[in-house]
Structure formats: C-alpha cells, structure tokens
Write an enzyme that holds these catalytic residues in place. Structure first.
Site, short mmCIF file in Angstrom:
data_model
loop_
_atom_site.label_atom_id
_atom_site.label_comp_id
_atom_site.label_asym_id
_atom_site.label_seq_id
_atom_site.Cartn_x
_atom_site.Cartn_y
_atom_site.Cartn_z
N ASP A 51 -9.94 2.99 2.30
CA ASP A 51 -10.04 2.31 3.60
C ASP A 51 -10.65 3.34 4.82
O ASP A 51 -11.62 2.80 5.29
CB ASP A 51 -8.74 2.00 4.17
CG ASP A 51 -8.19 0.52 3.44
OD1 ASP A 51 -9.11 -0.16 3.00
OD2 ASP A 51 -7.09 0.48 3.17
N LEU A 82 -11.39 -4.10 13.41
CA LEU A 82 -11.01 -4.00 11.98
C LEU A 82 -11.06 -5.31 11.58
O LEU A 82 -11.05 -5.64 10.11
CB LEU A 82 -9.79 -3.21 11.67
CG LEU A 82 -9.88 -1.77 12.01
CD1 LEU A 82 -8.61 -0.99 11.36
CD2 LEU A 82 -11.29 -1.01 11.97
N GLY A 91 -3.39 0.31 18.73
CA GLY A 91 -2.44 0.14 17.54
C GLY A 91 -1.84 1.55 16.84
O GLY A 91 -2.56 2.39 17.02
N LYS A 114 0.76 -1.42 -0.22
CA LYS A 114 0.06 -0.29 0.00
C LYS A 114 0.87 1.36 -0.23
O LYS A 114 0.36 2.40 -0.49
CB LYS A 114 -1.08 -0.02 1.22
CG LYS A 114 -2.08 -1.13 1.15
CD LYS A 114 -3.04 -0.86 2.34
CE LYS A 114 -4.18 -1.94 1.89
NZ LYS A 114 -5.38 -1.56 3.12
#
Length: 290
Positions: free
Chosen positions: A107, A227, A131, A71
C-alpha cells in the site's frame, strides 16, 4: 485466456470482497504480459483467516492479497514478514516461499508510485493527514520516510493520533508527525500544504460527507490526495479544487499496490505502458457506472 493444467492461481481474501476491482488489475496484467495466471476473490468468514492461508498453501496458490478486516490478523499466519510490513503492522500481499507465505505491505509504495506519477513530491513538504487508522498510519510512515518536513495528523480522538505519531516518530528516529484533535484544525499555521485524506468519510454511498467542511481549511491546501476512489470525486476533492488546489483520488494507489504485488508474485517489472492500460480499464468502470 485459456485455463489449463499449468494455470496458476492468485487471489484476494477479505470480508467482504464483492466490491473488489483487483481482478481487473491482475487478470488484465496477465493477459498483457502473457502469464498463465488467474486471479479470484475469496470471501473468508471471520475466524477463518488461518484456515484460508493454510488452504491456499496446500492448494499451491502463487500469492494472495489481503483486504479489510484481515491485514493485521493475517500476520500470525505467515512464515516470514517483510520488515516494513512488520513496522506498519499490516500486510496486504502474501508471496509464496518454500516454507509458506511471506507478507508484504504494498500500500505504501503503491501510494508513492501513484503520487510520483502525478508529479506530487513529499520530500520537504508541510503536510496535513486526516485520520489515524490503519491506512493513515501507513501514509504517515511513508511520508516520514520520504522526507516530509512536518505532518499534522488530525483525528477525532487524540489518543489514537498520539499513539500513531509516537510509533512513526520512533520508527524514523525523528519528530515529524504532530498529533492534533480534528476539531483543532483551525490552529494549523497558515501555509501551503499537501493534504492526504486517509479516513473512510465520503466513501460511497455517503458521497456528501467530508471530515471538514470549512472552506478556510481548504484554502491552505495546494494539493489534496484522497485515498477513496469511489466516488470518483469526493467532497474533499471538490473543496480542494474549488479553493484553487489540485486534487486526486485513490484509484492510482489501488492500481500500483496491485502492480507491486503482481511484480512480487511473478518476479517481473510492469511497464508504465501496461500500467496505463490497466488504469484506463479501472477508470472505465466508474465512467460506465456514470
């Protein structure tokens, strides 16, 4: 569908791609909307991303999705990049233009549509984000841009959380992300929080793992969004529910990031009715796996 001389191709590049559910999204949408498109996964070995993008351009592919670990690497292969994707530092969708591909990140907006569909609001919320990796970084940008009041970013290493927090705070021109060591979760003030689990901890097959197991932490959470979508219910989600909160997995985020890519490629708008049909097909995959 009938594949013929007018069929356009879209696809996914990544390493690995065998697990992907993206063909379900795009090929179902093509069928529902009567588009002569086929979507395929393409396994790209390390070091071959530029070759893959050049090849896709030469072959006239309408668009590509990009998944881990490419990505960020793919950015150097693009003719143009959307400002938001550049700010995030990650691209997951390539849209064909006259001179090459333009990169987008769907996203963030995918997560926002997913949360909106579950009537989860961000504006004015006190938040906890687990995170500080690529996914969490995008989430932090989204929540800051959508008006979160305060985001506690918990990470195993403080320097990484500090780096992401500084980038996001600078990007939105206000101090909204507050980095903390994961081990310091107990110092988060008592309150009622929206929490997002943005790490890979708990991903199948490690379904018994969770970043934090202390139930006192989960008692502060009114809504938890993981997620991860495999397993269907993570330990994080289980603990949130056991402590009285609402909990959701990341399948709708996957759905909507794909829908937004489809809309960009085809210059169309996908109805919520069609989105729901695709969601049920995705959900059936996990039901059938039992």
């Amino acid at each position: 569908m009938e594949i013929n001389g007018r069929t356009r191709t879209c696809g996914l590049i990544g390493h690995p791609v065998e697990h992907t559910l993206s063909p379900v999204i795009h090929n179902t949408l093509a069928g529902l909307m009567g588009h002569n498109i086929v979507y395929l996964p393409f396994h790209v070995e390390s070091g071959r991303v530029q070759d893959a993008v050049k090849g896709a351009d030469a072959l006239g592919l309408l668009g590509l999705n990009v998944t881990v670990p490419y990505k960020s690497e793919v950015i150097g292969c693009l003719e143009e990049i959307d400002p938001l994707a550049r700010k995030i530092g990650a691209v997951n969708t390539l849209v064909r233009t006259e001179g090459g591909y333009k990169g987008y990140n769907t996203d963030m907006e995918g997560l926002y549509r997913a949360m909106t569909s579950e009537k989860i609001k961000i504006a004015g919320e006190q938040m906890i984000l687990l995170g500080a990796g690529g996914a969490a970084r995008a989430v932090a940008y989204l929540c800051a841009l959508k008006g979160a009041e305060r985001i506690y970013m918990l990470n195993r290493t403080l320097d990484k959380a500090q780096e992401v927090a500084a980038e996001v705070n600078h990007g939105v021109d206000k101090e909204v992300v507050f980095p903390m060591l994961l081990s310091e979760y107990g110092s988060i003030p008592n309150g009622d929080y929206l929490a997002i689990q943005g790490t890979s901890v708990g991903l199948a097959p490690h379904v018994e793992e969770t970043v934090i197991s202390d139930r006192a932490f989960y008692e502060k959470i009114h809504t938890g969004f993981d997620l991860i979508y495999n397993p269907w219910e993570t330990k994080f989600m289980q603990y949130v529910r056991e402590c009285g909160g609402r909990a959701y997995n990341g399948l709708k985020m996957l759905l909507y990031q794909g829908i937004i890519a489809y809309e960009l490629w085809n210059k169309v708008s996908v109805s919520e009715e069609n989105a729901q049909i695709v969601y049920e097909r995705l959900k059936a995959y996990f039901t059938q796996k039992g």
